[in-house]
Design a protein around this motif. Structure first.
Motif, PDB file in Angstrom:
ATOM      1  N   LYS A  79      30.321 -64.020   9.828  1.00  0.00           N
ATOM      2  CA  LYS A  79      29.427 -64.874   9.946  1.00  0.00           C
ATOM      3  C   LYS A  79      30.380 -66.359   9.391  1.00  0.00           C
ATOM      4  O   LYS A  79      29.747 -67.689   8.741  1.00  0.00           O
ATOM      5  CB  LYS A  79      28.310 -64.536   9.079  1.00  0.00           C
ATOM      6  N   LEU A  80      30.769 -66.139   7.825  1.00  0.00           N
ATOM      7  CA  LEU A  80      30.991 -66.498   6.993  1.00  0.00           C
ATOM      8  C   LEU A  80      32.590 -68.217   7.733  1.00  0.00           C
ATOM      9  O   LEU A  80      33.341 -67.396   7.877  1.00  0.00           O
ATOM     10  CB  LEU A  80      31.854 -66.823   6.142  1.00  0.00           C
ATOM     11  N   TYR A  81      32.611 -69.777   7.648  1.00  0.00           N
ATOM     12  CA  TYR A  81      33.680 -70.428   8.180  1.00  0.00           C
ATOM     13  C   TYR A  81      34.017 -71.222   6.687  1.00  0.00           C
ATOM     14  O   TYR A  81      33.673 -71.590   5.762  1.00  0.00           O
ATOM     15  CB  TYR A  81      33.054 -71.165   8.903  1.00  0.00           C
ATOM     16  N   GLU A  82      35.013 -71.256   6.847  1.00  0.00           N
ATOM     17  CA  GLU A  82      36.107 -72.278   5.733  1.00  0.00           C
ATOM     18  C   GLU A  82      35.562 -73.903   6.363  1.00  0.00           C
ATOM     19  O   GLU A  82      36.508 -74.084   7.317  1.00  0.00           O
ATOM     20  CB  GLU A  82      37.359 -71.743   5.594  1.00  0.00           C
ATOM     21  N   TYR A  83      35.164 -74.742   4.922  1.00  0.00           N
ATOM     22  CA  TYR A  83      35.495 -75.971   5.442  1.00  0.00           C
ATOM     23  C   TYR A  83      36.065 -76.750   4.688  1.00  0.00           C
ATOM     24  O   TYR A  83      35.476 -77.638   3.799  1.00  0.00           O
ATOM     25  CB  TYR A  83      33.495 -76.906   4.998  1.00  0.00           C
ATOM     26  N   TYR A  84      37.282 -76.868   5.066  1.00  0.00           N
ATOM     27  CA  TYR A  84      38.383 -77.578   4.221  1.00  0.00           C
ATOM     28  C   TYR A  84      38.687 -78.299   5.242  1.00  0.00           C
ATOM     29  O   TYR A  84      38.545 -78.615   6.371  1.00  0.00           O
ATOM     30  CB  TYR A  84      40.152 -76.460   4.675  1.00  0.00           C
ATOM     31  N   PRO A  85      38.516 -79.611   4.147  1.00  0.00           N
ATOM     32  CA  PRO A  85      38.617 -81.105   4.762  1.00  0.00           C
ATOM     33  C   PRO A  85      40.038 -81.227   6.051  1.00  0.00           C
ATOM     34  O   PRO A  85      39.735 -82.249   6.694  1.00  0.00           O
ATOM     35  CB  PRO A  85      39.241 -82.404   3.533  1.00  0.00           C
ATOM     36  N   ASN A  86      40.999 -80.392   6.079  1.00  0.00           N
ATOM     37  CA  ASN A  86      41.582 -80.581   7.500  1.00  0.00           C
ATOM     38  C   ASN A  86      41.524 -80.590   8.487  1.00  0.00           C
ATOM     39  O   ASN A  86      41.989 -80.972   9.398  1.00  0.00           O
ATOM     40  CB  ASN A  86      43.024 -79.593   6.726  1.00  0.00           C
ATOM     41  N   THR A  87      39.937 -79.593   8.388  1.00  0.00           N
ATOM     42  CA  THR A  87      39.705 -79.076   9.157  1.00  0.00           C
ATOM     43  C   THR A  87      38.504 -80.333  10.066  1.00  0.00           C
ATOM     44  O   THR A  87      37.942 -80.386  11.232  1.00  0.00           O
ATOM     45  CB  THR A  87      38.831 -77.212   9.711  1.00  0.00           C
TER      46      THR A  87
END
Length: 687
Positions: A614-622
């Protein structure tokens, strides 16, 4: 299959009783010898009662194998120093372990690898990136790996390689699959010849761990009724040593170690960067090198199948690997488990990739994509998930959706393996969105103090009275950021980077002195870049003091909020600052309404990096790759109204009103992008 836990528990009791508390090499070898002897005895290869006295005095692999063959083996199987005879107490335990239930009779020899893996300390596996392949996954990979092997005389020259064979689970599965294909209906002599060919010619394995290589050899030896020495298992580093001739392998089946740059020795990393510059750069993963090395070793038309981390699909450092793969292989299959961590106890999000080495990629080449649905799968259902890949279930019964993706549509930045419905939705967004988010905002990360105890205080902490108000800032963390709202800060940060002549504030120095020893050990202080009183990464105070959009670095769904209260935050939160509006009407309010919508939650998750189910990474590059529409003045005013209404209904008791407003927002956005009812239903499945 028998209960492995009962065997492991029995061994653990013995190890504890005889003070084998550390996971030493001798302990592991003793563990393996006991299991190997038990297998030989339980399957009637060795008469334990007849040879008990000699076994007690010659407790070695070579002696066990000599008893099996009826004469000493020609070449030592495992070099062992001469040891003292085993004492009576220990032998009594071995006697009970070998002769008492549960029995190994009729079991697949792969059980030795399973027990070996159970016996390894967890930290050893993690530190070396070692995560062994469950039998059901190994079976699926073996089926896919050998399905195109040719029948007939040419098979004798076929070579199947596991480049990081570990305890042999994949080679064990490959053996079983090949034997099933080519041994069916053969007489005993023909089966014995096939067994000999497999061990002496066909199956190749390499591993850096000599004990792991030993386990693989033991498993392969036990696959037949007579002893055959497995000649293809070598101890070494497939990435840096020339152990196998290039362009000589038909099939590569592997589970390469997942090791990030932080765990790799700097000199070894330098060697890999020099050896594999096309795929291994910056913060790449060790597993990337195995793809490049596999291409070098495969014959033209050969197959590579790996189970690996799915992060290469989206990770920024995976860009060179993605480019290499799409230009060097026909990508036959990608199984994306989509955050389902099907290898128990391992924090890796896996995927299976199957590639064919090709001089050129065929025009309109289609990748067979299988992507599992996002839902709460329980570990006891994982075997069903793997079984579903092998069986032809009806669409309604499958836990995944299968569809083709054209290889030539894959870019280098991200591999968006969209289903037809998702592809249609994203296509409509991008068609009407001339901007990319990175054209509109600049991003920044929150603060790293280097020692929170020195700089972060609860609001109720009496020590705050020792500082001036202008030296303190409101402090928030990931959990405080919601969709549209930020919780009232309960902490403050002593922002020392904004204090001139800090030495003239004795109360601050007195407080920081208590933490000076740790503060001075920070890297930036040791190399003289920062005074010991400074925050490690204080960032630009101007970014925090102005109007900004903030969002958590890791989250289960989009959570964007506007902050105008000069909140400072930790590194698990990111901020967005609007660039000067020279050619568009977009405001912070528009962006927050858009980004928190159901459609944009779906849009981002369609290509974002997964962290579990369920968890996602909200990294700016993406994140900053999101496309943004150019709204006209009327739509801009409408969105501003939406935002105001949502904020006004933020209190308790207004949940229904807020839900209605958000529903209206979603309806307007869906209509703006001309989404169909089927597409809207697909979006709403995400929640």
């Amino acid at each position: 299959m028998m209960n492995l836990q009962s065997i492991s528990d029995k061994m653990a009791v013995f190890l504890k009783r005889y003070n084998y508390l550390s996971q030493t090499k001798s302990n592991t070898l003793f563990f393996l010898k006991c299991i190997f002897l038990k297998y030989l005895v339980n399957n009637h290869h060795v008469d334990f009662g007849q040879h008990e006295k000699d076994l007690k005095n010659q407790f070695t692999f070579d002696y066990f194998l000599g008893l099996w063959t009826g004469h000493p083996i020609d070449e030592s199987f495992w070099e062992e120093p001469d040891g003292e005879p085993i004492g009576s107490d220990i032998w009594a335990w071995i006697d009970d372990f070998v002769m008492a239930p549960p029995y190994f009779a009729g079991e697949n020899p792969g059980i030795i690898g399973d027990l070996y893996e159970e016996g390894l300390l967890l930290h050893h596996k993690k530190n070396h990136g070692i995560f062994y392949t469950p039998a059901n996954i190994a079976d699926y990979m073996a089926i896919k790996a050998v399905e195109k092997l040719k029948v007939g005389e040419e098979f004798e020259n076929t070579r199947v390689l596991d480049p990081a064979c570990g305890s042999g689970s994949l080679l064990n599965a490959a053996y079983d699959r090949i034997f099933h294909l080519y041994g069916e209906g053969k007489n005993c002599n023909e089966k014995e010849d096939l067994h000999r060919w497999l061990l002496e010619k066909n199956l190749i394995g390499v591993d850096r761990d000599p004990v792991a290589c030993l386990v693989t050899r033991l498993i392969l030896v036990l696959k037949g009724d007579t002893y055959v020495r497995p000649l293809g298992i070598a101890c070494g580093d497939i990435l840096t040593e020339d152990l196998i001739t290039g362009n000589s392998v038909d099939v590569i089946i592997g589970n390469p170690p997942y090791v990030g740059h932080k765990e790799i020795d700097s000199s070894y990393m330098k060697t890999l960067k020099s050896r594999y510059p096309l795929v291994y750069q910056d913060k790449g993963d060790l597993s990337y090198c195995f793809i490049n090395r596999g291409w070098e070793l495969l014959k033209q038309g050969g197959t590579l199948i790996h189970i690996t981390s799915r992060y290469f699909l989206e990770a920024y450092n995976g860009k060179p690997l993605r480019r290499f793969m799409k230009n060097s292989f026909e990508i036959e299959e990608i199984v994306d488990f989509n955050g389902v961590r099907i290898i128990p106890g391992v924090g890796i999000d896996p995927a299976i990739i199957r590639l064919r080495k090709a001089a050129t990629v065929g025009e309109n080449w289609e990748i067979d994509v299988k992507r599992f649905f996002i839902k709460n799968h329980k570990p006891d259902t994982y075997s069903e998930l793997i079984r579903s890949l092998r069986e032809n279930s009806t669409a309604g019964e499958q836990p995944f959706e299968g569809y083709p993706v054209l290889q030539d549509t894959l870019g280098d930045d991200l591999w968006c393996l969209y289903s037809p419905v998702t592809n249609a939705i994203i296509g409509k967004i991008e068609k009407q969105s001339p901007f990319v988010l990175e054209n509109i905002v600049q991003s920044f990360q929150g603060i790293i103090t280097g020692n929170d105890k020195a700089f972060i205080f609860d609001d109720t902490d009496e020590r705050l009275d020792d500082f001036c108000d202008d030296q303190l800032r409101p402090w928030i963390k990931n959990k405080d950021v919601g969709a549209f709202a930020i919780a009232k800060p309960q902490k403050k940060i002593l922002y020392t980077n904004g204090i001139d002549a800090i030495e003239t504030y004795p109360q601050i120095i007195k407080h920081l002195e208590k933490h000076r020893a740790k503060l001075e050990k920070r890297r930036e202080c040791r190399n003289g870049k920062l005074p010991w009183t400074a925050l490690q990464w204080g960032r630009d105070a101007g970014h925090f003091d102005g109007k900004k959009i903030i969002f958590p670095y890791k989250a289960t769904k989009n959570r964007f909020a506007i902050d105008e209260n000069k909140c400072y935050f930790s590194a698990d939160v990111y901020g967005l600052i609007l660039m000067p509006r020279l050619y568009h009407q977009i405001t912070e309010e528009i962006l927050v309404v858009l980004l928190n919508s159901r459609l944009y939650n779906y849009y981002f998750k369609s290509y974002a990096k997964k962290l579990g189910e369920k968890l996602y990474e909200y990294y700016p590059n993406t994140l900053l790759k999101l496309r943004i529409p150019d709204l006209d003045e009327e739509s801009t005013r409408l969105f501003a109204g939406f935002y105001d209404k949502i904020i006004r209904t933020g209190g308790c008791g207004d949940e229904h009103n807020r839900a209605e407003i958000l529903k209206t927002v979603d309806q307007w956005i869906n209509a703006y992008f001309n989404l169909t009812e089927i597409e809207i239903q697909e979006i709403e499945k995400e929640g």
